[in-house]
Structures are given as structure tokens and as C-alpha cells.
Design an enzyme around this catalytic site. Structure first.
Site, PDB file in Angstrom:
ATOM      1  CD  GLU A 155       1.174  -1.892  -7.927  1.00  0.00           C
ATOM      2  OE1 GLU A 155       0.240  -2.529  -7.406  1.00  0.00           O
ATOM      3  OE2 GLU A 155       1.273  -1.710  -9.164  1.00  0.00           O
ATOM      4  CG  HIS A 156       1.911  -7.047  -6.502  1.00  0.00           C
ATOM      5  ND1 HIS A 156       1.014  -8.077  -6.409  1.00  0.00           N
ATOM      6  CD2 HIS A 156       1.515  -6.295  -7.557  1.00  0.00           C
ATOM      7  CE1 HIS A 156       0.119  -7.974  -7.375  1.00  0.00           C
ATOM      8  NE2 HIS A 156       0.405  -6.906  -8.085  1.00  0.00           N
TER       9      HIS A 156
HETATM   10 ZN   LIG Z   1      -0.494  -6.178  -9.815  1.00  0.00          ZN
END
Ligand SMILES: [Zn+2]
Length: 497
Positions: free
Chosen positions: A116-117
């Protein structure tokens, strides 16, 4: 960079809130833009005062009149859900992937969240951080979170900028390509996130260990943020392999809510997402929790802890695993037991008996895997609870009595009516604002429910009988439980257990 920190904020909240799959009422209790709560309620929250039936009626009518939900699927398998809100100048664009921390590779906990990052760290067509900078330049807000079940990316922006966002989000669905040096840098960010949100918070550490005890086998036993030693090993090949396996149109749902018509939504979705090829997805894993009768009791003493608190949790049915009908009684039981100041636990343990300064319950039923039911209490006499096991036992028993009373004597009609009103309201409040609506719709679809399910929710809540609530309470008492005390460090001078 403000946008970056906003994304990080969201992430931090997601990790802290632990899982992103909360109850409808838990969602309603949070600002819509926030990621969904994951972990059990922290003992220091304040309980809301439930709204009256009259307060609820107006927003219900407003939602029914002003909005329309449609649902279609592109040829490549991307499901699109549209909530048209006429005259709204803004649109929330939310992409949900059916992949979360439960899908982390063995030995690589925290991987889904790391991916996600990394999705903010560049693609073949966008430089690291460019996505965030563009959203900010266009006056929008964005956010992302990872839960045990899903990963979601959210942009809230003026309707006229939607095509620009869709182009860039579609690019992120297929072309993630951060520069090699970004991986080690971003790994430090997630490790810092863990330090801030877990390592320095004894309550969060206890909740992690309680989950690890509650789930014997299911990956819900592993924190979304990951275990530190494994997080330190996450690398570029891990991220690329995970992304290649799970990020595909046929593993995603696009939710558009706000000032957009169904026709425009169809056109734009086809234009930007339509050409992304479908991919073969890994076979879904079906974890089956073994049955266990061993209760577990954890005690965690920490120098940072000032006030003792008590928590108890059970594995219970959930919407995703067992269907709505099986989950509904637990929603009502939790609301009746401890989700407001008029609830039993607050009225009896706090107001009447003064055994606790706060007490409540939470049902995490909106999950794909097993659900979880949690009750908690903060003892009034902190000093005695820290020192004497007898004081702690008294509070534990008082909590059990709350469940036993419902299991034995059932619930009053007026109490049930008030609770139903409160629960019906919670869904409406969660739909308040396009951000909240997009979040709730995405969650419903992820759980396999139709996006229009919300219109069915009031009738479903009304259909839960007093007898079903009684049975749910009896069911909790019969199930294996994991309880935990968070306590200040033992004072050796005169401290005794
Ligand atoms: Zn995070």
C-alpha cells in the site's frame, strides 16, 4: 509534504485501528474519511448518546430521495458501484482490492500494508510522490488503508477533476514501479509507524497478543502492520511479487460516490480502466479454525500504563463467513450491552455499581473471516485493581453477570426498541457525506453483499428477536474466551497479587 503526511496519517490510523473491518456502528462513530477500525475498541473512548427515532427519520428520507446506487462490471472483471448524489460538487473515488494482511506471504507479515505504501512511490508513468502531489494541487484529499481483508485507496475531489484521478489510479492498478532506493526508505516509514502506534502503546501491544491468542490458525492472529522482525526483511521482490499476484481489475471494486451520473461513470470507467487486462488470481485460501476449549488469560504489566483496564474477546460468526442473518443478533447484542451511555454495561457497571469508570462492547462482524466480540471495562479503583487480584476478579465477574442476565432473563421491549433505533441510525450516519457512503458501500460489496443492502438493514435489525439476543449472549458464555488485563508495573514495595 502535506499530502504524503496525510497518507501516512491514514495509514497510521489504519494500523492502530488495526483492521479496517469494523461494525456498522463502529464506522458511524468515526469520521467518514478515517479508515475503518480494526482492533477492539480502546478502553478510553467515550460512548455516544444514542439518537432518538425522530432524529433518525430525516436523514433516512434524505438518503432515499437524493441518491441512487447502480452497479456494473467491466469486461475485465472490474466491478463498479456508483452512488449518484445530484448537485454534489465533489466525487469520492475509491478503489478496493480484495487483498489484505490475511494474504501476507508466510514469514513476511506486514507485506500487504507495505505494498500500500509503495503504491505512492511511483509507477512507469508517475514519479515517486507524484500521485499525492497532483491530488493536492487539484485541491483534493486522499487516503489509503490496509485491513486484514482488503486494501483501499481513496480520493475525494471536485467532480471536474475526476478523469485526471482515474487516469492516475488506473495507472497504479497495473504499472507500479518505484525506484529501487524507495524500498528501504519506505520500510523505515512502516517500521516507524509500528514504533509509534504499537511499541509505545501498551494497550495496542496487549490487543496484538490477545488477537494472537484468540485466533489459533487464521491469519487474523497476525497484526496488519506486521511483526517487527519480519517487517525488517520486506524487500523489493516481495512487494513486486505480491503486487503482481493481487493487483488486477478482476480483484478490485471501484466505488464512485457524489456528483456523477451513472452514464458518465460507465464512460469514464471504461475509458480508464477498461483496457487493463484481467489476470489469473491466486486460489483463495480457506482457513478453518480448529476448535479449542482452552480459555486464555493474559496479564501485561507495563511502566507506561497508569490505569488498569480489562478486555475479553471471543471468536463469533461474521457477515463474510456466516452470512448477515447469523451476524445480526451480535450487532444488536453489542449495541444493547455496551455501545452507548444507555447500554447495560454503562448503566449498571458505571452508573449504578460504580465498579468501572468506563465499560463497553464492540462487535467486529464485518469481516471475511471469523468475527470477534469484545467487552472491556476500566476499574474505578485503579490502585486496588493494580494490586489485588480479588478486585480484578470482582470486575470480571460483574462483566460476566451482564451477559448471564441477558442469557437467563432476556431483554426488555423498551430496551430492544431503543437499541434498534440506535443501530438503524448508525448506518445512516455512516452514509452521511459521500466519503462515508463510499466507504460503507465498498465494505458491503467486499463482504459479498449487494451495494443496496443498506436499504434492507432497518428491516433486518427489526427482525432480530429478543430470543435471538438471548441466544447470542448464551453463545458467548459458552465459547472459548481470551481475556487480558493491562496493568501498571508492579510496585515491589507492598505490591501483591
Ligand atoms: Zn501505513
Amino acid at each position: 509534504m502535506a499530502a504524503r503526511s496525510m497518507q501516512q496519517w491514514a495509514c497510521i490510523a489504519a494500523a492502530c485501528a488495526a483492521l479496517g473491518v469494523g461494525s456498522v456502528s463502529a464506522i458511524a462513530a468515526n469520521a467518514p474519511a478515517k479508515p475503518l477500525p480494526l482492533a477492539p475498541v480502546t478502553p478510553d473512548i467515550t460512548l455516544p448518546t444514542p439518537p432518538s427515532t425522530r432524529q433518525v427519520a430525516a436523514p433516512v428520507a434524505a438518503v432515499k430521495q437524493s441518491s441512487e446506487i447502480t452497479n456494473f462490471t467491466l469486461e475485465n472483471g472490474l466491478q463498479v458501484v456508483v452512488l449518484s448524489v445530484p448537485h454534489s460538487p465533489v466525487v469520492t473515488h475509491m478503489v478496493w482490492y480484495r487483498v489484505g494482511a490475511k494474504d501476507d506471504v508466510a514469514g513476511k507479515s506486514g507485506l500487504a500494508h507495505f505494498v500500500e505504501h509503495m503504491l505512492f512511490q511511483g509507477t512507469k508513468n508517475q514519479k515517486p510522490g507524484e500521485f499525492s502531489r497532483v491530488v493536492e494541487r487539484l485541491g483534493g484529499e486522499h487516503n489509503a488503508f490496509t485491513s486484514p481483508d482488503v486494501t483501499a485507496y481513496h480520493v475525494h475531489i471536485a467532480a471536474r477533476h475526476l478523469p485526471e484521478i482515474m487516469k492516475r489510479e488506473a495507472d497504479r492498478m497495473q504499472n507500479m514501479n518505484p525506484p529501487p532506493e524507495a524500498f528501504a526508505k519506505e520500510r523505515e516509514v512502516i517500521l516507524e509507524e509500528r514504533r509509534q502506534q504499537v511499541e509505545t502503546d501498551p494497550g495496542a501491544r496487549l490487543r496484538e497478543e490477545m488477537d494472537a491468542a484468540l485466533f489459533l490458525h487464521h491469519p487474523y492472529r497476525t497484526p496488519v502492520i506486521g511483526w517487527q522482525a519480519e517487517m525488517e526483511t520486506l524487500n523489493q521482490p516481495d512487494v513486486q511479487a505480491f503486487y503482481a499476484a493481487h493487483y488486477a481489475p478482476n480483484n478490485a471494486v471501484l466505488v464512485l460516490a457524489g456528483g456523477i451520473t451513472e452514464a458518465t461513470a460507465r464512460e469514464l470507467a471504461q475509458q480508464y480502466y477498461g483496457a487493463i487486462p484481467k489476470r489469473e488470481l491466486p486460489a483463495a485460501v480457506q482457513w478453518v479454525e480448529p476448535t479449542s476449549k482452552a480459555n486464555q488469560k493474559l496479564e501485561y504489566r507495563d511502566a507506561q500504563t497508569k490505569r488498569p483496564s480489562y478486555m475479553m474477546s471471543w471468536q463469533v460468526p461474521s457477515i463474510g463467513q456466516d452470512g448477515v442473518k447469523k451476524a445480526l443478533p451480535y450487532f444488536v447484542l453489542s449495541a444493547l450491552l455496551g455501545e452507548s451511555k444507555s447500554s447495560r454495561m454503562f448503566q449498571e457497571l458505571v452508573v449504578r455499581d460504580k465498579l468501572a469508570t468506563m465499560a463497553g462492547s464492540n462487535y467486529v462482524g464485518m469481516s471475511m473471516g471469523p468475527g470477534r466480540f469484545v467487552v472491556w471495562a476500566v476499574p474505578t479503583d485503579a490502585d486496588a485493581a493494580a494490586k489485588n487480584m480479588a478486585t480484578r476478579l470482582r470486575l470480571e465477574q460483574a462483566v460476566d453477570v451482564q451477559l448471564a442476565n441477558i442469557a437467563r432473563y432476556g431483554v426488555k421491549g423498551s430496551e430492544l426498541e431503543r437499541t434498534r433505533t440506535q443501530l438503524k441510525a448508525s448506518a445512516i450516519y455512516a452514509m452521511d457525506g459521500v466519503k462515508g457512503a463510499a466507504t460503507l458501500l465498498g465494505q458491503l460489496v467486499m463482504l459479498g453483499l449487494p451495494p443496496t443492502y443498506l436499504s434492507q438493514w432497518p428491516a433486518d435489525i427489526d427482525a432480530v428477536s429478543a430470543k435471538q439476543i438471548q441466544e447470542a449472549a448464551a453463545d458467548l458464555l459458552a465459547r472459548r474466551r481470551v481475556s487480558g488485563w493491562l496493568l501498571p508495573e508492579q510496585n515491589t514495595a507492598g505490591g501483591q497479587r
